[in-house]
Design an enzyme around this catalytic site. Sequence first.
Site, PDB file in Angstrom:
ATOM      1  N   GLU A 152     -17.503   7.031  10.643  1.00 34.01           N
ATOM      2  CA  GLU A 152     -17.207   8.357   9.698  1.00 34.01           C
ATOM      3  C   GLU A 152     -16.730   9.473  10.855  1.00 34.01           C
ATOM      4  OE1 GLU A 152     -19.838   6.107  10.166  1.00 34.01           O
ATOM      5  OE2 GLU A 152     -21.270   6.390   8.213  1.00 34.01           O
TER       6      GLU A 152
ATOM      7  N   CYS B  24     -24.049  11.250  10.958  1.00 28.54           N
ATOM      8  CA  CYS B  24     -22.983  11.161  10.218  1.00 28.54           C
ATOM      9  C   CYS B  24     -23.172  12.034   8.696  1.00 28.54           C
ATOM     10  CB  CYS B  24     -22.382   9.696   9.723  1.00 28.54           C
ATOM     11  SG  CYS B  24     -22.140   9.246  11.407  1.00 28.54           S
TER      12      CYS B  24
END
EC number: 3.5.4.33
Length: 147
Positions: A49, A80
């Site tokens: 991510e 994330c």
Amino acid sequence: MQAALNEARTAAARGEVPVGAVIAGPDGTVLARAGNRMRELHDPTAHAEILAIRAACAVLGSDRLPGCALYVTLEPCAMCAGAIAAARLARVCYGAADPKSGGVAQGARVFDQAQTHHRPEVYDGIAATEAEALLRAFFAGRRGGPG
């Protein structure tokens, strides 16, 4: 999500935990794709991510990704999720839930905190069976047994 799954497979082939991410722009065009690279880069922040967010921001020349969607094979962790909020992604679509380290629906539930300035739309369980199978196979291979 199929492109994210392909990134996860590629990550597994490199010996990384098989997590893949893709960011699509408001028109659906793929801006960035990435798989985990923590071991390769010796970087604990090199989650799929984070790498995809960095690449998409570079493509757009911006530190924000409004109107964009993140497709990721595993529920984002708290780190994330914080990056997703900071990037102002409009949507997060993920496959497998992560009861151990998830930060969206499990654990920290980052987007539910009052301190979170941006809350994307969240869609879970997309291609979850395939994402879970990739993870099970990877870890079974590490342990030397069946998934």
